[in-house]
Motif scaffolding. Structure first.
Motif, mmCIF file in Angstrom:
data_model
loop_
_atom_site.group_PDB
_atom_site.id
_atom_site.type_symbol
_atom_site.label_atom_id
_atom_site.label_comp_id
_atom_site.label_asym_id
_atom_site.label_seq_id
_atom_site.Cartn_x
_atom_site.Cartn_y
_atom_site.Cartn_z
ATOM 1 N N VAL A 249 0.848 -1.192 0.000
ATOM 2 C CA VAL A 249 0.000 0.000 0.000
ATOM 3 C C VAL A 249 0.884 1.244 0.000
ATOM 4 C CG1 VAL A 249 -1.623 1.363 1.387
ATOM 5 C CG2 VAL A 249 -2.027 -1.072 1.047
ATOM 6 N N THR A 250 1.933 1.231 0.797
ATOM 7 C CA THR A 250 2.859 2.360 0.839
ATOM 8 C C THR A 250 3.494 2.597 -0.523
ATOM 9 O OG1 THR A 250 3.305 1.976 3.178
ATOM 10 C CG2 THR A 250 4.923 3.292 1.968
ATOM 11 N N GLN A 251 3.914 1.527 -1.186
ATOM 12 C CA GLN A 251 4.482 1.650 -2.533
ATOM 13 C C GLN A 251 3.480 2.284 -3.496
ATOM 14 O OE1 GLN A 251 5.516 -2.430 -3.325
ATOM 15 N NE2 GLN A 251 7.661 -2.120 -2.750
ATOM 16 N N LYS A 252 2.232 1.835 -3.417
ATOM 17 C CA LYS A 252 1.197 2.390 -4.294
ATOM 18 C C LYS A 252 0.963 3.871 -4.010
ATOM 19 C CE LYS A 252 -1.545 -1.747 -5.252
ATOM 20 N NZ LYS A 252 -2.903 -2.328 -5.191
ATOM 21 N N LEU A 253 0.953 4.241 -2.731
ATOM 22 C CA LEU A 253 0.747 5.645 -2.375
ATOM 23 C C LEU A 253 1.893 6.519 -2.871
ATOM 24 C CD1 LEU A 253 -0.680 5.261 1.237
ATOM 25 C CD2 LEU A 253 -1.913 6.049 -0.799
ATOM 26 N N GLU B 148 3.699 5.904 -5.551
ATOM 27 C CA GLU B 148 3.502 6.019 -7.001
ATOM 28 C C GLU B 148 2.399 7.021 -7.332
ATOM 29 O OE1 GLU B 148 5.407 4.875 -9.477
ATOM 30 O OE2 GLU B 148 6.696 4.242 -7.837
ATOM 31 N N ILE B 149 1.318 6.992 -6.565
ATOM 32 C CA ILE B 149 0.232 7.959 -6.769
ATOM 33 C C ILE B 149 0.753 9.377 -6.536
ATOM 34 C CG2 ILE B 149 -1.964 8.798 -5.822
ATOM 35 C CD1 ILE B 149 -2.629 5.793 -5.241
ATOM 36 N N GLY B 150 1.536 9.555 -5.482
ATOM 37 C CA GLY B 150 2.108 10.869 -5.188
ATOM 38 C C GLY B 150 3.037 11.354 -6.284
ATOM 39 N N LYS B 151 3.885 10.471 -6.784
ATOM 40 C CA LYS B 151 4.799 10.837 -7.874
ATOM 41 C C LYS B 151 4.013 11.262 -9.107
ATOM 42 C CE LYS B 151 8.737 7.847 -6.795
ATOM 43 N NZ LYS B 151 9.489 6.675 -7.289
ATOM 44 N N GLN B 152 2.991 10.482 -9.455
ATOM 45 C CA GLN B 152 2.184 10.795 -10.633
ATOM 46 C C GLN B 152 1.478 12.139 -10.462
ATOM 47 O OE1 GLN B 152 2.211 9.080 -13.481
ATOM 48 N NE2 GLN B 152 0.868 10.578 -14.398
ATOM 49 N N THR B 153 0.960 12.395 -9.277
ATOM 50 C CA THR B 153 0.280 13.662 -9.004
ATOM 51 C C THR B 153 1.246 14.833 -9.135
ATOM 52 O OG1 THR B 153 -1.281 12.548 -7.537
ATOM 53 C CG2 THR B 153 -1.068 14.928 -7.285
ATOM 54 N N LEU B 154 2.438 14.701 -8.567
ATOM 55 C CA LEU B 154 3.440 15.765 -8.670
ATOM 56 C C LEU B 154 3.841 15.999 -10.120
ATOM 57 C CD1 LEU B 154 5.738 14.946 -5.630
ATOM 58 C CD2 LEU B 154 4.247 16.932 -5.901
ATOM 59 N N LEU B 155 3.997 14.923 -10.869
ATOM 60 C CA LEU B 155 4.359 15.049 -12.270
ATOM 61 C C LEU B 155 3.266 15.781 -13.047
ATOM 62 C CD1 LEU B 155 6.293 14.382 -14.585
ATOM 63 C CD2 LEU B 155 5.095 12.205 -14.831
ATOM 64 N N GLU B 156 2.009 15.401 -12.821
ATOM 65 C CA GLU B 156 0.891 16.052 -13.503
ATOM 66 C C GLU B 156 0.805 17.529 -13.127
ATOM 67 O OE1 GLU B 156 -2.470 13.674 -12.458
ATOM 68 O OE2 GLU B 156 -1.827 12.000 -13.721
#
Length: 81
Positions: free
Chosen positions: A41-45, A47-55
């Motif tokens: 779950v931590t890994q997924k969070l 990745e979600i954070g990285k994608q959000t920052l990138l967007e």
């Protein structure tokens, strides 16, 4: 439309992750297995954070270009320079 709380969203993510991993969460499950779900779950969070920052950074770069370019949006080549 139902609005979920952050706790409900995280619990849903935890349940989905456990299901993907074939682990049934609960008191009968070992700490190691429950911890493995938490780690995933931590890994997924992350990745979600990285994608959000990138967007967000992509949008921050694009907005000024469109504001100052009254004509057509810049081409891909123009965006690179």
């Amino acid at each position: 439309m139902t609005t979920l709380t952050i706790e409900q969203i995280l619990d849903q993510l935890k349940q989905e992750t456990a299901l993907e991993m074939g682990i049934e969460l609960g008191a009968e499950t070992s700490s190691r297995m429950n911890g493995a779900v938490g780690g995933r779950v931590t890994q997924k969070l992350i990745e979600i954070g990285k994608q959000t920052l990138l967007e967000q950074s992509i949008n921050a770069v694009k907005i000024p270009q469109y504001m100052y370019n009254q004509g057509n949006p810049p081409s891909y080549e123009q965006q690179l320079h």
